[in-house]
Scaffold this motif. Structure first.
Motif, PDB file in Angstrom:
ATOM      1  N   PRO A  72      44.180  12.966  43.598  1.00 50.49           N
ATOM      2  CA  PRO A  72      44.943  12.216  43.641  1.00 50.49           C
ATOM      3  C   PRO A  72      46.491  11.292  44.538  1.00 50.49           C
ATOM      4  O   PRO A  72      46.320  10.179  44.461  1.00 50.49           O
ATOM      5  CB  PRO A  72      45.486  11.866  42.163  1.00 50.49           C
ATOM      6  CG  PRO A  72      44.724  13.407  42.215  1.00 50.49           C
ATOM      7  CD  PRO A  72      44.489  14.458  42.898  1.00 50.49           C
ATOM      8  N   ILE A  73      46.869  12.202  44.774  1.00 51.00           N
ATOM      9  CA  ILE A  73      48.209  12.158  46.165  1.00 51.00           C
ATOM     10  C   ILE A  73      47.135  10.815  47.525  1.00 51.00           C
ATOM     11  O   ILE A  73      47.019  10.182  47.853  1.00 51.00           O
ATOM     12  CB  ILE A  73      49.087  13.619  45.811  1.00 51.00           C
ATOM     13  CG1 ILE A  73      49.678  13.485  45.123  1.00 51.00           C
ATOM     14  CG2 ILE A  73      50.056  13.481  46.919  1.00 51.00           C
ATOM     15  CD1 ILE A  73      51.013  14.652  45.066  1.00 51.00           C
ATOM     16  N   ALA A 358      57.909   8.666  45.382  1.00 50.30           N
ATOM     17  CA  ALA A 358      58.092   9.277  46.570  1.00 50.30           C
ATOM     18  C   ALA A 358      58.582   8.607  47.715  1.00 50.30           C
ATOM     19  O   ALA A 358      58.149   7.259  48.170  1.00 50.30           O
ATOM     20  CB  ALA A 358      56.974  10.216  47.085  1.00 50.30           C
ATOM     21  N   GLU A 359      59.481   9.036  48.718  1.00 51.72           N
ATOM     22  CA  GLU A 359      59.908   8.492  50.149  1.00 51.72           C
ATOM     23  C   GLU A 359      58.594   7.967  50.800  1.00 51.72           C
ATOM     24  O   GLU A 359      58.142   9.214  51.626  1.00 51.72           O
ATOM     25  CB  GLU A 359      60.888   8.710  50.883  1.00 51.72           C
ATOM     26  CG  GLU A 359      62.408   8.750  49.828  1.00 51.72           C
ATOM     27  CD  GLU A 359      62.256   7.956  49.723  1.00 51.72           C
ATOM     28  OE1 GLU A 359      62.913   6.818  50.261  1.00 51.72           O
ATOM     29  OE2 GLU A 359      64.172   7.134  49.428  1.00 51.72           O
ATOM     30  N   LEU A 360      58.086   6.937  51.004  1.00 50.04           N
ATOM     31  CA  LEU A 360      56.575   7.095  51.330  1.00 50.04           C
ATOM     32  C   LEU A 360      57.117   6.960  53.308  1.00 50.04           C
ATOM     33  O   LEU A 360      57.387   5.553  53.777  1.00 50.04           O
ATOM     34  CB  LEU A 360      56.100   5.959  51.325  1.00 50.04           C
ATOM     35  CG  LEU A 360      55.489   6.182  49.878  1.00 50.04           C
ATOM     36  CD1 LEU A 360      54.326   4.534  49.089  1.00 50.04           C
ATOM     37  CD2 LEU A 360      54.648   7.276  49.966  1.00 50.04           C
ATOM     38  N   PRO A 361      56.300   7.639  53.636  1.00 49.21           N
ATOM     39  CA  PRO A 361      56.501   7.255  55.709  1.00 49.21           C
ATOM     40  C   PRO A 361      55.997   5.699  56.364  1.00 49.21           C
ATOM     41  O   PRO A 361      54.906   5.688  54.725  1.00 49.21           O
ATOM     42  CB  PRO A 361      56.062   8.395  55.881  1.00 49.21           C
ATOM     43  CG  PRO A 361      55.354   8.908  55.332  1.00 49.21           C
ATOM     44  CD  PRO A 361      55.049   8.797  53.862  1.00 49.21           C
ATOM     45  N   ASN A 367      52.622  14.640  53.129  1.00 48.27           N
ATOM     46  CA  ASN A 367      52.057  15.683  52.759  1.00 48.27           C
ATOM     47  C   ASN A 367      51.647  15.956  51.449  1.00 48.27           C
ATOM     48  O   ASN A 367      52.687  15.728  50.802  1.00 48.27           O
ATOM     49  CB  ASN A 367      53.061  16.709  53.313  1.00 48.27           C
ATOM     50  CG  ASN A 367      52.995  17.779  53.689  1.00 48.27           C
ATOM     51  OD1 ASN A 367      52.169  18.291  52.292  1.00 48.27           O
ATOM     52  ND2 ASN A 367      53.050  18.893  54.439  1.00 48.27           N
ATOM     53  N   PRO A 368      50.272  16.289  50.876  1.00 45.41           N
ATOM     54  CA  PRO A 368      50.583  15.776  49.241  1.00 45.41           C
ATOM     55  C   PRO A 368      51.218  17.350  48.849  1.00 45.41           C
ATOM     56  O   PRO A 368      51.958  16.891  47.225  1.00 45.41           O
ATOM     57  CB  PRO A 368      48.896  16.211  49.193  1.00 45.41           C
ATOM     58  CG  PRO A 368      48.218  15.869  50.295  1.00 45.41           C
ATOM     59  CD  PRO A 368      49.339  16.040  51.597  1.00 45.41           C
ATOM     60  N   TYR A 372      54.060  16.470  45.951  1.00 41.13           N
ATOM     61  CA  TYR A 372      54.230  17.114  44.861  1.00 41.13           C
ATOM     62  C   TYR A 372      55.593  17.578  44.478  1.00 41.13           C
ATOM     63  O   TYR A 372      56.350  17.683  44.042  1.00 41.13           O
ATOM     64  CB  TYR A 372      53.227  18.036  44.743  1.00 41.13           C
ATOM     65  CG  TYR A 372      52.847  18.481  43.095  1.00 41.13           C
ATOM     66  CD1 TYR A 372      52.297  17.651  42.345  1.00 41.13           C
ATOM     67  CD2 TYR A 372      53.332  20.189  43.311  1.00 41.13           C
ATOM     68  CE1 TYR A 372      52.484  18.315  40.691  1.00 41.13           C
ATOM     69  CE2 TYR A 372      53.228  20.920  41.124  1.00 41.13           C
ATOM     70  CZ  TYR A 372      52.845  19.920  40.531  1.00 41.13           C
ATOM     71  OH  TYR A 372      52.005  19.843  39.451  1.00 41.13           O
ATOM     72  N   GLY A 373      55.310  19.248  45.544  1.00 38.44           N
ATOM     73  CA  GLY A 373      56.828  20.189  45.147  1.00 38.44           C
ATOM     74  C   GLY A 373      57.861  19.094  44.818  1.00 38.44           C
ATOM     75  O   GLY A 373      59.458  19.727  44.401  1.00 38.44           O
ATOM     76  N   ALA A 374      58.703  18.352  46.305  1.00 39.77           N
ATOM     77  CA  ALA A 374      59.852  17.167  45.819  1.00 39.77           C
ATOM     78  C   ALA A 374      59.865  16.710  44.657  1.00 39.77           C
ATOM     79  O   ALA A 374      60.620  16.148  44.329  1.00 39.77           O
ATOM     80  CB  ALA A 374      60.122  16.068  47.360  1.00 39.77           C
ATOM     81  N   GLY A 375      58.584  15.708  44.291  1.00 40.47           N
ATOM     82  CA  GLY A 375      58.509  15.042  42.730  1.00 40.47           C
ATOM     83  C   GLY A 375      59.268  16.136  41.698  1.00 40.47           C
ATOM     84  O   GLY A 375      59.470  15.506  40.714  1.00 40.47           O
TER      85      GLY A 375
END
Length: 552
Positions: A72-73, A358-361, A367-368, A372-375
């Motif tokens: 999904p990401i 997320a902060e999208l580049p 990097n999924p 996910y970890g940051a979220g």
């Protein structure tokens, strides 16, 4: 926005379980009094009746893998959150859940054997060989990829490596206490879970954990990182071999059960974030476009990339491989098969939520695993948990997804190979063959990349094609064996078959001229078409089924 999307998903899944789940139960005639293979063929090795909560833990953590997070990401970053979200809902209810429940029930009605046995009974021996060849190849690719992902997550975060290693040891103790000493499941769970969860908090702050679980390597240098990664590869190779050949009650079942609580905990953190994260800004557009800059169109790529978040052929292999051999009562199949897929759909929605904030580049490349970890870390912050610890919890849960799928896939590859040779190959040889083939994909390099990296785009298409072929086999059984209408199976089968064939053709075109990139999808396409032809003939046949088939 996050709250609305999450509550809508919960409502849809609850209604689907209540009404569509009941419809499927009636089609299959699930009977509380019918003996399951776990009881009838109990052997203490593979056939072992399990408590429904234990079995759901094994099944859910095995089918999840990294799929409901990575898929999904990745799809959301390519096409936007709206089409990805809608496919996760529709796919889980009408395709994935139907597929998972059907595979589990078909297996328990065929002595707990794999979908290959169902194919042999209702389509023919040649169909069985084709199906098992296809699924074994798909499993080998999955083992190679998940071995690399698991080793990578262990190497990246020593706290995750410490906790993951600890609960493998605790699982061995758990299995012995439950099955050899007869201790209470609840009591053992209440003792073991705090140890597993506490290990994450302890491992995040204990300096010796970083030193020990980095194998003393200097992680600031590329050589140190490469050495650590190789070390975890070797450790995991030993682990998956043992997980495949040891009795299921000793390692695989209790480890997956304990791991499932980590997954539930991460889902709980995700639920908290989705419900109360109003302060998080949604940065991801609802719709990015119908095609990517690389020329990948929404169809078929969205429906292949999302994979486990909506439907996955790997689930049929799990349901008909390990889960069916542990089912205590037939009616538990609805809870575990259909319910397990709906829970996974909810995980996919949470994963999509982590991408949305997320902060999208620039360019949309993500990097999924990091997203996910940051979220999850940001969601955990709502409880006052240090985001770094929260991120470790998210990565540990994700590693649990990956590791349970890895060890289950290794055991499934063993089953597939043994059934292909009519059980004339012992479990050690079958396991070693599968692990060896996966290691070839890990270490063989061409065009400057490992073989698994080149073949990884093929996994989505091959995995979804397994789902289409499994639905086809179920349809033949339900039509000829149960005498029921099979539209609820044939419609999703047709959609997935056409979609995945289109994806395979695109892969063949892009890899044409390379023996690995162009030849592998061509072989899989040929196997699938041959099996479809065999099934087409079987659907229209009035001949008696092959030996071993059951009608009830």
């Amino acid at each position: 926005m996050l709250r609305f999307l999450f509550l809508t998903a919960v409502a849809v899944f609850l209604l689907a379980y209540r009404f569509y789940g009941r419809f499927q139960s009636q089609v299959y005639g699930l009977d509380e009094k019918r003996k399951t293979p776990a009881e009838e063929y109990f052997d203490g090795m593979d056939y072992v009746p399990a408590h429904p909560s234990v079995l759901l833990g094994h099944h859910f953590s095995s089918i999840a893998g990294a799929g409901p997070v990575v898929g999904p990401i990745t799809a959301g970053a390519l096409f936007g959150w709206l089409p990805t979200y809608l496919w996760c809902l529709v796919g889980s209810v009408f395709l994935g859940g139907v597929h998972d429940l059907g595979a589990l029930v078909a297996s328990i009605r065929h002595r707990g054997l794999s979908m290959g046995e169902v194919v042999e009974c209702w389509i023919g021996h040649r169909g069985k060989k084709l199906f098992l060849s296809f699924t074994w190849l798909a499993l080998i690719l999955l083992i190679a990829v998940f071995l690399e992902l698991a080793a990578g997550t262990f190497a990246k975060d020593p706290a995750v490596a410490f906790s993951g290693s600890l609960y493998i040891l605790l699982a061995l103790v758990f299995g012995v206490l439950i099955y050899r000493f007869g201790l209470s499941l609840l009591a053992c769970t209440l003792v073991m879970l705090p140890l597993v969860l506490g290990a994450v908090f302890y491992g995040s702050s204990a300096p010796w954990v970083t030193t020990l679980f980095s194998f003393g390597q200097d992680l600031s240098t590329p050589d140190g990182q490469a050495t650590l990664l190789r070390g975890w590869r070797i450790a995991l190779i030993v682990y998956i071999f043992l997980a495949s050949v040891l009795p299921v009650w000793l390692l695989l079942q209790p480890r997956d059960y304990l791991a499932s609580y980590l997954l539930y905990f991460s889902v709980a953190l995700g639920t908290l974030g989705m419900l109360f994260g109003n302060s998080f800004n949604v940065r991801l557009p609802a719709v990015i476009g119908l095609y990517t800059p690389k020329g990948d169109f929404l169809w078929p790529m969205l429906f292949v990339v999302v994979a486990c978040g909506a439907i996955s052929g790997f689930h049929a292999l799990v349901g008909s491989g390990t889960t069916s051999k542990q089912l205590r009562r037939e009616k538990d199949a609805l809870f575990i098969g259909y319910g397990g897929m709906l829970i996974e759909g909810l995980v996919a929605v949470v994963a999509l939520g982590t991408l949305m904030i997320a902060e999208l580049p620039p360019g949309g490349a993500v990097n999924p695993l990091a997203v996910y970890g940051a979220g999850i870390g940001r969601f955990a912050g709502l409880l006052g948990i240090d985001p770094r610890v929260g991120a470790s919890l998210g990565l540990l849960a994700l590693n649990s997804f990956i590791l349970t799928s890895l060890d289950t896939a290794t055991r499934l590859a063993r089953y597939q190979l043994q059934e292909f040779f009519d059980m004339k190959v012992d479990r050690y040889t079958a396991t070693a063959t599968g692990v060896g083939a996966a290691l070839f994909l890990v270490f063989f390099r061409t065009q400057g990349k490992a073989a698994w990296q080149l073949l990884w785009p093929l996994f989505g298409a091959s995995n979804q094609l397994v789902a289409a072929l499994a639905l086809l086999a179920m349809a033949v059984w339900v039509r000829r064996g149960l005498g029921k209408n099979v539209a609820f199976l044939l419609v999703p089968m047709g959609f997935m078959f056409i979609t995945t064939l289109a994806a395979l053709l695109l892969l063949i075109r892009s890899g044409w001229g390379h023996p690995l990139l162009g030849g592998t999808p061509l072989v899989l396409l040929g196997l699938a078409l041959l099996l479809a032809w065999e099934a087409r003939q079987a659907l229209g046949s009035s001949a008696l089924p092959h030996a071993g088939a059951e009608k009830g």
